[in-house]
Scaffold this motif. Sequence first.
Motif, PDB file in Angstrom:
ATOM      1  N   GLY A 273     -20.566 -13.072   1.962  1.00  9.61           N
ATOM      2  CA  GLY A 273     -21.173 -12.434   3.121  1.00  9.61           C
ATOM      3  C   GLY A 273     -20.804 -13.075   4.443  1.00  9.61           C
ATOM      4  O   GLY A 273     -21.274 -12.661   5.488  1.00  9.61           O
TER       5      GLY A 273
ATOM      6  N   PHE B  50     -20.271  -3.871  12.878  1.00 10.75           N
ATOM      7  CA  PHE B  50     -20.738  -2.738  12.077  1.00 10.75           C
ATOM      8  C   PHE B  50     -22.045  -2.200  12.636  1.00 10.75           C
ATOM      9  O   PHE B  50     -22.872  -2.969  13.127  1.00 10.75           O
ATOM     10  N   GLY B  51     -22.185  -0.885  12.556  1.00 16.30           N
ATOM     11  CA  GLY B  51     -23.485  -0.299  12.868  1.00 16.30           C
ATOM     12  C   GLY B  51     -24.251  -0.113  11.581  1.00 16.30           C
ATOM     13  O   GLY B  51     -23.827  -0.540  10.522  1.00 16.30           O
TER      14      GLY B  51
HETATM   15  N1  LIG Z   1     -18.521  -1.280   5.842  1.00 18.85           N
HETATM   16  C1  LIG Z   1     -19.512  -2.096   6.233  1.00 18.85           C
HETATM   17  N2  LIG Z   1     -20.577  -1.621   6.897  1.00 18.85           N
HETATM   18  C2  LIG Z   1     -21.574  -2.429   7.322  1.00 18.85           C
HETATM   19  N3  LIG Z   1     -21.597  -3.748   7.089  1.00 18.85           N
HETATM   20  C3  LIG Z   1     -20.574  -4.305   6.394  1.00 18.85           C
HETATM   21  C4  LIG Z   1     -19.481  -3.493   5.934  1.00 18.85           C
HETATM   22  N4  LIG Z   1     -18.599  -4.322   5.286  1.00 18.85           N
HETATM   23  C5  LIG Z   1     -19.137  -5.550   5.352  1.00 18.85           C
HETATM   24  N5  LIG Z   1     -20.304  -5.561   6.020  1.00 18.85           N
HETATM   25  C6  LIG Z   1     -21.144  -6.723   6.286  1.00 18.85           C
HETATM   26  O1  LIG Z   1     -20.342  -7.724   6.845  1.00 18.85           O
HETATM   27  C7  LIG Z   1     -20.670  -8.996   6.337  1.00 18.85           C
HETATM   28  C8  LIG Z   1     -19.432  -9.675   5.771  1.00 18.85           C
HETATM   29  O2  LIG Z   1     -19.007  -8.994   4.627  1.00 18.85           O
HETATM   30  P1  LIG Z   1     -17.709  -9.434   3.821  1.00 18.85           P
HETATM   31  O3  LIG Z   1     -16.572  -9.572   4.747  1.00 18.85           O
HETATM   32  O4  LIG Z   1     -17.529  -8.480   2.709  1.00 18.85           O
HETATM   33  O5  LIG Z   1     -18.127 -10.858   3.264  1.00 18.85           O
HETATM   34  P2  LIG Z   1     -17.373 -11.792   2.247  1.00 18.85           P
HETATM   35  O6  LIG Z   1     -16.084 -11.151   1.880  1.00 18.85           O
HETATM   36  O7  LIG Z   1     -17.219 -13.069   2.961  1.00 18.85           O
HETATM   37  O8  LIG Z   1     -18.286 -11.945   1.070  1.00 18.85           O
HETATM   38  C9  LIG Z   1     -21.742  -8.787   5.288  1.00 18.85           C
HETATM   39  O9  LIG Z   1     -22.980  -9.126   5.846  1.00 18.85           O
HETATM   40  C10 LIG Z   1     -21.682  -7.322   5.015  1.00 18.85           C
HETATM   41  O10 LIG Z   1     -22.975  -6.840   4.740  1.00 18.85           O
END
Ligand SMILES: Nc1ncnc2c1ncn2[C@@H]1O[C@H](COP(=O)(O)OP(=O)(O)O)[C@@H](O)[C@H]1O
Lengths: 669, 344
Positions: free
Chosen positions: B68, B20-21
Amino acid sequence: MTAGTPTSGRRRDSSASSISYVLLALAALTVAVSIIWPGNPTHRLPASWQLDLMRPTTQAIRYVSSDLSIAGIEVSEITRAFARLVEWPLLFVQGLLAAPFTVEVPVIGSTVLPTMPWSVVVVLVAALAHWLGGVRLTLLSTATLLYFAVLGLWTSAMYTLSAVIVSVACGVVIGLLLGVAVYRHPRLEAVANPVYDTLQTLPVFSYLVPLVVFFGLGPVTALVATIIYAMPPMARVTTLALKSAPSTLFEFARMAGCTPSAEIWHVLLPSRMRDLLIGVNQVIMLSLATVVIASTIGAGGLGNDVLRALKSLRFGTALEAGLAITLMAITMDRMSRALATRRPDHTRVSSPQFLVRHAHGAAALALGALLWALSTLLPQLHTYPAEWTLSTANVIGEAVQSFNREHAAGITAVRDGMTVTVMRPVRDLFSAAPWLCVAMLAAAAGTALYGVSRGAVILALLIAVAVAGLWPHAMLSLYLVAIASVFALLIGAPIGTLAALSPRLGRVVDVAVDTLQTLPAFVYLVPTVVLFSVGELPALLSITLYAIAPAIRYTQHGLSGVEPSVLEAAAMAGATRTQILTRVQLPLAMPHIVLGASQTLVMAFSMLAITSLVGSRGLEILTLEALGKVDPGKGLVAGLGIVILTIVVDRLVSGAAGRWSWERERERG
Amino acid sequence: MKPDVSGPAVIRCRGVWKIFGRSGVARLDDRDALDDAALSAKGLSAAVRDVTLDVARGEIFVIMGLSGSGKSTLMRCMTHLGPASRGEVLIEGQEIAGLSSDELRIIRRDKMGMVFQDFALMPHKTVQRNIAFPLEVAGAPPAIIAARTAELIGLVGLEGREQYYPSELSGGQKQRVGIARSLVNNPRIWFLDEPFSALDPIIRYELQTELLRLQKELAKTVVFVTHDFDEAIRLANRIAIMRDGRVIQIDTPERLVLAPADDYVRRFTRRVDRLAILTVGALADPSQAGEGEPLAASALVRDVLGRILSTSRGTPVVDAAGRLRGAVTKEAVAAALSVCEALP
Ligand SMILES: Nc1ncnc2c1ncn2[C@@H]1O[C@H](COP(=O)(O)OP(=O)(O)O)[C@@H](O)[C@H]1O
Ligand SMILES: [Mg+2]
């Protein structure tokens, strides 16, 4: 209108503040020069330096409307075709509700569409109201319709109602489509938002004029203007609703195999129905407000009744028709809000039998059909008989006139007092100020709040106003708005304070402010003209009344929003109630109150546009004159002048509000 | 007891990254190196790092990790809702990135079902219409929709609530609707993203039981995301433990407990009820023969504890084919159970 965020302290660099000091010094210099040499170019911009934008604009619009052809088809043909397209639903609904409508049916020939008997309208609306909101809403809507009938306003009211119905239908559909388009192509947002803002800030007469050029004077023009004016909230709400739908719902739709458009239309939008219906409520209220104003250009309806009565000093009639508009507004607001707040309930749809499920509607339709049939035998059920009407117009008119006669001395005293002590001095100040001085002051404030580039934009916009030759009129607009806003704050803030201090009064004020905010702007002209006849004073008072709602509301919410623990701490420290109010609550609520002031200004500007109907003399009168002479250039240029004033003043005041609360935050750490 | 599954891989992830950016999806050059320094220099961050795994047909594959850690993001790579930035994802042998949007839509519609933590029900539709929705989208005939919907409503025990709206249901009931809806098109792959995390413990336990019952009946390939290790242990055939976007161990619950890959995994396993996980097969010592009636290798220690404790020379263990695998002794059980006490 969205308020910009003032730059933070870090970004408000020293160059911006030194430039704003330079601007202040230059402003002072123009004052000094103008005292020594009145009429110099910084004081009054010479006519030879001005640019006539109005004539070329008019010529351009006229050229497009009458001479231009695209691919061999003249634009005028296209607009006429479009007018017929829009006209048809309007004529149809009007035919159903107000006046018989002749349709050409291919085989049968021309057929007259029958008008719905008034009794049927009452029954159907009552049924709708009952379905939406129970007995109270039924009573309200029935009382409103009976008021129309009994006071002989039925036909006018139905004309207004038909225009609102068609405008709402078109506005909602167009708004939904636009909103979805902007959601799908987020880059459009950068264009869409300023366009919506401008459409809603431009005085309604300004775009009525070009529309008159294209569509002629009449109901279609009024309808198109209404749609343009009332549609933006729907478009905004749609985009916002789509954006705020939970992302998992979107993912669900994807996983279920929806196509992108099914995703939006079958899943995301319906799931945000409540938000959308709130948008519909806004479209309805804006449509009514605009329909009433637009009806004054000859579309017929309650607005026209009010204006004609006011102009011929038939105050009783004006008040009656004004009250009719008020009742219609309140009823429409309550009904559409009831629709928006309905909760899904399985008990309503438990039966699989169609007729059982829709028993309510079926019964209403049956009763309506029965009444319609009966009305062929009993004409009283079809057209409300004239001998059943009872007008209090004469009585009220008499009463008003005798009141005015008896209190002539008092009224004159108020009028003269206001004119001499407040209005004339302020007007003179605004008119005497060198134009460049005002522009520099605004630019200095803009630079201090937002930085150099925004300050430059503000300066450029105001110079454009002067160059277009609008400055003297602009000052006449500004001075009315300024006084009205100060009055609105002086009256509104204390009311808001009292409402915040006493919960019981607070509830009363809530209802009152709610009602004030649902009333079409036009209604506010009636009482002040009845009391003071036409002129700048009633215009000023109407603006004040219209703009008072945000002053009350923001003060009240600002004060009652102060944390209870803070108040308890102050009380424990031994502060008296007055000390708590003045030393704790008011300072904490100040950013809210200033925000309320900026809302007050925006409201005042939007009311300003229609006070030209009763005798204000600023830019708004140019838009009205343009309408009379069908001079679209004049209407548009003057209208844009009002847009510029609104935007500049709003940005400066809301910027100050933002800065204020930011500095308070910093003080508190 | 969970069935033993080791079918062919239905989902394969090969070196999957999700980057992700600052504002959503970042442009990434194919030549870019993928290490923390290079990413942060570009203002990027990796939510999933180099994940390689196979999900076998018919198994419950749990992705477990703290909030996360990238679980949802990894699942979105599998469904292509948030396509992988690097690496490949194959669904039943087809590379998902190579599909056209129509093919993808049809694969999702016909082969996949998904359940969400916040239920993602449509508030404007009744329970029945919510469940029927995927079939309506697929254009199934009304008679089939009606029959299939009724069947699913029965399967999740929502009879009598067909005409209710989501706002009239409790959390547990809402998720039953979500489960029914995700199964109505008879998908082969079933994705569940923290489906029970928003529910009270008792309801959660009830729905876990329900899920195991359904799975016994339906034998889907299940990918289940949770942050609750107990839930993972209870449901999983295999668990993938994620931390900071990486999968640090993929194993059966038993193997995770007996042989955690590192201290991070060990910390999760500390408080689990080992008796409920360990099988005698895992504790069998091949160098011993034992005495008495043999035990099945797949039997839980908990169920046969009495017999193990009653002999001093150990009890013989045989696998499914009847071959002797050694013997399980009291000492081995005690050692396996006391690992937790030995930890700091
Ligand atoms: N659309 C997005 N843009 C930027 N960062 C993202 C996005 N979706 C998730 N992240 C980041 O990716 C990481 C993993 O997120 P996620 O997969 O939702 O975690 P989990 O489901 O294990 O709680 C987190 O640090 C989150 O901030
Ligand atoms: Mg998640």
